[in-house]
Design an enzyme around this catalytic site. Sequence first.
Site, PDB file in Angstrom:
ATOM      1  N   ASP A 140     -17.215   7.141  -2.029  1.00  0.00           N
ATOM      2  CA  ASP A 140     -15.970   7.006  -1.263  1.00  0.00           C
ATOM      3  C   ASP A 140     -15.752   8.346  -0.566  1.00  0.00           C
ATOM      4  O   ASP A 140     -16.435   9.332  -0.880  1.00  0.00           O
ATOM      5  CB  ASP A 140     -14.813   6.680  -2.238  1.00  0.00           C
ATOM      6  CG  ASP A 140     -13.489   6.389  -1.526  1.00  0.00           C
ATOM      7  OD1 ASP A 140     -13.480   6.281  -0.286  1.00  0.00           O
ATOM      8  OD2 ASP A 140     -12.455   6.293  -2.223  1.00  0.00           O
ATOM      9  N   HIS A 154      -7.235   0.822  -6.620  1.00  0.00           N
ATOM     10  CA  HIS A 154      -7.464  -0.039  -5.434  1.00  0.00           C
ATOM     11  C   HIS A 154      -8.153  -1.323  -5.928  1.00  0.00           C
ATOM     12  O   HIS A 154      -9.312  -1.585  -5.641  1.00  0.00           O
ATOM     13  CB  HIS A 154      -8.336   0.711  -4.436  1.00  0.00           C
ATOM     14  CG  HIS A 154      -8.366   0.123  -3.059  1.00  0.00           C
ATOM     15  ND1 HIS A 154      -7.595  -0.967  -2.676  1.00  0.00           N
ATOM     16  CD2 HIS A 154      -9.078   0.479  -1.950  1.00  0.00           C
ATOM     17  CE1 HIS A 154      -7.839  -1.234  -1.405  1.00  0.00           C
ATOM     18  NE2 HIS A 154      -8.735  -0.384  -0.942  1.00  0.00           N
ATOM     19  N   ARG A 200     -13.494  -8.708   1.358  1.00  0.00           N
ATOM     20  CA  ARG A 200     -12.079  -8.453   1.107  1.00  0.00           C
ATOM     21  C   ARG A 200     -11.276  -9.704   1.463  1.00  0.00           C
ATOM     22  O   ARG A 200     -10.354 -10.096   0.746  1.00  0.00           O
ATOM     23  CB  ARG A 200     -11.591  -7.270   1.969  1.00  0.00           C
ATOM     24  CG  ARG A 200     -12.269  -5.928   1.686  1.00  0.00           C
ATOM     25  CD  ARG A 200     -11.888  -5.374   0.344  1.00  0.00           C
ATOM     26  NE  ARG A 200     -10.458  -5.244   0.202  1.00  0.00           N
ATOM     27  CZ  ARG A 200      -9.732  -4.222   0.673  1.00  0.00           C
ATOM     28  NH1 ARG A 200     -10.315  -3.223   1.288  1.00  0.00           N
ATOM     29  NH2 ARG A 200      -8.414  -4.183   0.479  1.00  0.00           N
ATOM     30  N   CYS A 222     -16.495   1.779   0.075  1.00  0.00           N
ATOM     31  CA  CYS A 222     -15.327   0.950   0.408  1.00  0.00           C
ATOM     32  C   CYS A 222     -14.966   1.045   1.887  1.00  0.00           C
ATOM     33  O   CYS A 222     -14.301   0.151   2.403  1.00  0.00           O
ATOM     34  CB  CYS A 222     -14.139   1.349  -0.450  1.00  0.00           C
ATOM     35  SG  CYS A 222     -13.737   3.101  -0.329  1.00  0.00           S
ATOM     36  N   ARG A 241       0.880  -1.188   0.000  1.00  0.00           N
ATOM     37  CA  ARG A 241       0.000   0.000   0.000  1.00  0.00           C
ATOM     38  C   ARG A 241       0.907   1.223   0.000  1.00  0.00           C
ATOM     39  O   ARG A 241       1.718   1.394   0.908  1.00  0.00           O
ATOM     40  CB  ARG A 241      -0.921   0.012   1.217  1.00  0.00           C
ATOM     41  CG  ARG A 241      -1.648   1.340   1.400  1.00  0.00           C
ATOM     42  CD  ARG A 241      -2.772   1.309   2.413  1.00  0.00           C
ATOM     43  NE  ARG A 241      -3.935   0.610   1.886  1.00  0.00           N
ATOM     44  CZ  ARG A 241      -5.184   0.782   2.333  1.00  0.00           C
ATOM     45  NH1 ARG A 241      -5.441   1.631   3.295  1.00  0.00           N
ATOM     46  NH2 ARG A 241      -6.181   0.104   1.799  1.00  0.00           N
ATOM     47  N   GLN A 270     -10.066  -3.940  -3.618  1.00  0.00           N
ATOM     48  CA  GLN A 270     -11.373  -3.454  -3.188  1.00  0.00           C
ATOM     49  C   GLN A 270     -12.436  -3.732  -4.251  1.00  0.00           C
ATOM     50  O   GLN A 270     -13.512  -4.261  -3.963  1.00  0.00           O
ATOM     51  CB  GLN A 270     -11.291  -1.932  -2.938  1.00  0.00           C
ATOM     52  CG  GLN A 270     -12.605  -1.310  -2.536  1.00  0.00           C
ATOM     53  CD  GLN A 270     -12.987  -1.686  -1.123  1.00  0.00           C
ATOM     54  OE1 GLN A 270     -12.201  -1.519  -0.206  1.00  0.00           O
ATOM     55  NE2 GLN A 270     -14.197  -2.204  -0.931  1.00  0.00           N
TER      56      GLN A 270
HETATM   57  N1  NVA Z   1      -9.952   6.793  -1.666  1.00  0.00           N
HETATM   58  C1  NVA Z   1      -9.637   6.386  -0.311  1.00  0.00           C
HETATM   59  C2  NVA Z   1      -9.850   4.914  -0.169  1.00  0.00           C
HETATM   60  C3  NVA Z   1      -9.579   4.380   1.217  1.00  0.00           C
HETATM   61  C4  NVA Z   1      -9.781   2.890   1.308  1.00  0.00           C
HETATM   62  C5  NVA Z   1      -8.209   6.778   0.020  1.00  0.00           C
HETATM   63  O1  NVA Z   1      -7.342   6.587  -0.840  1.00  0.00           O
HETATM   64  O2  NVA Z   1      -7.976   7.279   1.117  1.00  0.00           O
HETATM   65  N1   CP Z   2     -11.402  -0.042   2.128  1.00  0.00           N
HETATM   66  C1   CP Z   2     -10.155  -0.080   2.610  1.00  0.00           C
HETATM   67  O1   CP Z   2      -9.202  -0.314   1.891  1.00  0.00           O
HETATM   68  O2   CP Z   2     -10.053   0.151   3.940  1.00  0.00           O
HETATM   69  P1   CP Z   2      -8.712   0.338   4.785  1.00  0.00           P
HETATM   70  O3   CP Z   2      -8.113   1.675   4.383  1.00  0.00           O
HETATM   71  O4   CP Z   2      -9.174   0.315   6.210  1.00  0.00           O
HETATM   72  O5   CP Z   2      -7.785  -0.776   4.462  1.00  0.00           O
END
Ligand code: NVA
Ligand code: CP
Length: 313
Positions: A230, A129, A298, A270, A102, A132
């Site tokens: 989101d 992502h 997930r 998500c 990540r 997801q």
């Molecule tokens: N778009 C959000 C998704 C979090 C799972 C982010 O990147 O923070």
């Molecule tokens: N949806 C998702 O990826 O959540 P987290 O940021 O908690 O991993």
Amino acid sequence: MKHFLKETDFARSDLPALFALARELKRTRGAANAPKPLAGQTWAMIFSKSSTRTRVSFEVGIHELGGNPLFLNRNDIQLGRGETIADTAKVLSRFVHGLVVRTFDHSEVQQLAEIGSIPVINALTDLLHPCQIFADLFTLAERWGGDGDLVSSLRGRKIAFVGDRGCNVANSWILGANLFGMKISLAGPPGFDAAPEFNDLLAREGFAGGYEFTTDPYAAVKDADVVYTDVWVSMGKEEETAERIKVMSPFAVTPQLFSAAKPDAFFMHCLPAHVGQEVTQEIVDHPRSIIFDEAENRLHMQKAILATLAAAR
Ligand code: NVA
Ligand code: CP
């Protein structure tokens, strides 16, 4: 070497087996004879951003498949002090059997995949992502396909993505919708378009123009089978918080907006959610909100992805 950096790293012909495996792993979870395809393996998880669902579902999933998850906060390893991605890829390839990553810049996962000699899974970048969206697609396919053909149950359905239409989750939904033969309409304020890098990717995949964009959220949700949103402020965009909340507020998913979709439409997010911003509490708690099913899935979908990549090593 097979990686999962973007949805299209799986060919259309791979999808039925992948989804059937996720369903089977969900069904047999905890059984004494559950498969252990990662037995004897360690998978490192390099995280440069916060996470609840992704971290926990991968750690639990790797463990349940017989493997050992090794969580590495970027700042605790030399990568956080400037060691290169290239050297990190080479060193970790000598120790572990796969990477779950990540990070911010999508090119980091690409470099790890190119330079290392182990499979790499994208656990979220600023661009995409994919874990997801595959879990989300599986969640919908369970509802629509049941015990039958999961993947074909998605074909022709319409998803409306409302809010920050240029974010990683929106981008991944565009790829996912095109890969699975769904229609996608996105609504958001002008000026928050996807990065040019994403448009280049869409063109390379042959999906240019494979979505509708409108500034009218009601136009987007008309005839939609799914209303998805989101957060308005993704990780790394915190400096833009005030401006984003101001311009995105007409795109909140409220009972009024949700009722403009099909009567049997599902609400998805998500998570984490910012209730009172992109979604109201009534919609989070709505009988057709399936946000916690998507979170659970997930685990099952990522186990299917891990098992598939481990088998292809
Ligand atoms: N778009 C959000 C998704 C979090 C799972 C982010 O990147 O923070
Ligand atoms: N949806 C998702 O990826 O959540 P987290 O940021 O908690 O991993």
